[in-house]
Design an enzyme around this catalytic site. Structure first.
Site, PDB file in Angstrom:
ATOM      1  N   LYS A 202      -4.743  -4.038  -6.861  1.00  0.00           N
ATOM      2  CA  LYS A 202      -5.430  -3.153  -5.927  1.00  0.00           C
ATOM      3  C   LYS A 202      -6.629  -2.493  -6.614  1.00  0.00           C
ATOM      4  CE  LYS A 202      -2.684  -3.931  -2.455  1.00  0.00           C
ATOM      5  NZ  LYS A 202      -3.172  -4.441  -1.161  1.00  0.00           N
TER       6      LYS A 202
ATOM      7  N   ARG B 100      -1.802  -0.166  -9.931  1.00  0.00           N
ATOM      8  CA  ARG B 100      -1.100   1.008  -9.424  1.00  0.00           C
ATOM      9  C   ARG B 100       0.250   1.225 -10.095  1.00  0.00           C
ATOM     10  NH1 ARG B 100      -2.853   0.343  -3.014  1.00  0.00           N
ATOM     11  NH2 ARG B 100      -4.934   1.270  -3.278  1.00  0.00           N
TER      12      ARG B 100
ATOM     13  N   ASP C 123       0.815  -1.216   0.000  1.00  0.00           N
ATOM     14  CA  ASP C 123       0.000   0.000   0.000  1.00  0.00           C
ATOM     15  C   ASP C 123       0.849   1.267   0.000  1.00  0.00           C
ATOM     16  OD1 ASP C 123      -2.382  -1.312  -0.169  1.00  0.00           O
ATOM     17  OD2 ASP C 123      -2.817  -1.249   1.972  1.00  0.00           O
TER      18      ASP C 123
ATOM     19  N   ARG D 117      -5.248   5.892  -3.057  1.00  0.00           N
ATOM     20  CA  ARG D 117      -3.803   6.050  -2.852  1.00  0.00           C
ATOM     21  C   ARG D 117      -3.116   6.709  -4.048  1.00  0.00           C
ATOM     22  NH1 ARG D 117      -2.842   3.861   1.975  1.00  0.00           N
ATOM     23  NH2 ARG D 117      -4.164   2.115   2.630  1.00  0.00           N
TER      24      ARG D 117
END
Length: 208
Positions: A61, A65, A34, A108
Site C-alpha cells: 500500500k 503497513r 484497507d 490509514r
C-alpha cells in the site's frame, strides 16, 4: 467488532456504541486489506491474542503497513509479532508513546494512530496524509470533543485564480486545492516546502 464483544446498534444516521470489554478474535484480511491498520489498533484493546491472517497485501500500500503499524504500536508498549502474512497482537496495557509517532505518508496509518492517541495522548508527525481520503478527519475528532492541536506546517498557503492548479498540472507540477479548508475557497492552494531545487523548479513554472 461483534466477535470482539463490541456493543452497538444502528440509529438514524449512524450507530450508537456502548463501552464494552473487548476480547481477542481471529481476523482474515484477504478481502479487506484497507481495514488492516485500524484492526491492528482494535487488537491492542482486546484481551487475549488477536490473530490477523492474510495480511501480506498490506505491504503493497502507500507504506508497508505491517511494518509501519508494528513500529508505531511498539512505541506505546504493544506486543505485536509478525510471522509471514500473519500478525499476532497480545492485549496488554498500553501507555502514551515514548517518541513522536510517524504517519509514514499513509492516510490509514495516521487515522489508526489517531484513534490510539485519542485514548493515550501523543504526537503524530506527517498527519496531513489524511487529506488523501478524509481531509476533515481531525475536524471530526474535534467535533467529538477531542483536543487536537495542529503542529507547525511544512507547507505554504497562497491564493491564485481558480484555474491555477489545472495550469500547473499541464506543466507536470501539482499543488493541492484548499477549497475544503474552513474559511477558504477554491482560489486557495497549498504547496509543500521541499528541496531548494524542487522549490526553484516550481517557482519557474509559476512565473510562466
Amino acid at each position: 467488532l461483534k466477535r470482539c464483544g463490541g456493543k452497538f446498534k444502528p440509529v438514524e444516521g449512524g450507530y450508537h456504541f456502548d463501552r464494552s470489554l473487548l476480547k481477542a478474535t481471529e481476523i482474515d484480511l484477504a478481502d479487506c486489506p484497507d481495514l488492516g491498520p485500524i484492526l491492528f489498533t482494535l487488537g491492542c484493546f482486546c484481551s487475549g491474542e488477536t490473530v490477523i491472517r492474510n495480511a501480506g497485501r498490506l505491504r503493497l500500500k502507500e507504506s508497508d503497513r505491517i511494518e509501519a503499524m508494528q513500529t508505531e504500536l511498539r512505541k506505546m508498549g504493544a506486543r505485536i509479532e509478525v510471522d509471514g502474512d500473519t500478525v499476532h497482537i497480545q492485549g496488554v496495557a498500553l501507555h502514551a508513546p515514548n517518541a513522536p509517532l510517524s504517519g509514514h505518508n499513509d492516510h490509514r496509518i495516521v487515522m489508526a494512530m489517531a484513534v490510539l492517541c485519542a485514548s493515550l495522548g501523543g504526537t503524530i508527525r506527517g498527519a496531513e496524509a489524511v487529506n488523501k481520503s478524509y481531509p476533515d478527519f481531525f475536524r471530526t475528532l474535534r467535533a467529538l470533543g477531542l483536543r487536537v492541536v495542529d503542529g507547525q506546517a511544512n507547507y505554504l498557503l497562497f491564493r491564485a485564480p481558480a484555474d491555477f492548479g489545472a495550469k500547473l498540472r499541464r506543466h507536470g507540477a501539482v499543488v493541492r486545492g484548499c477549497g475544503n479548508y474552513p474559511g477558504l475557497d477554491e482560489t486557495w492552494y497549498r504547496t509543500a516546502v521541499r528541496t531548494q531545487k524542487e522549490n526553484e523548479q516550481l517557482l519557474k513554472i509559476m512565473r510562466e
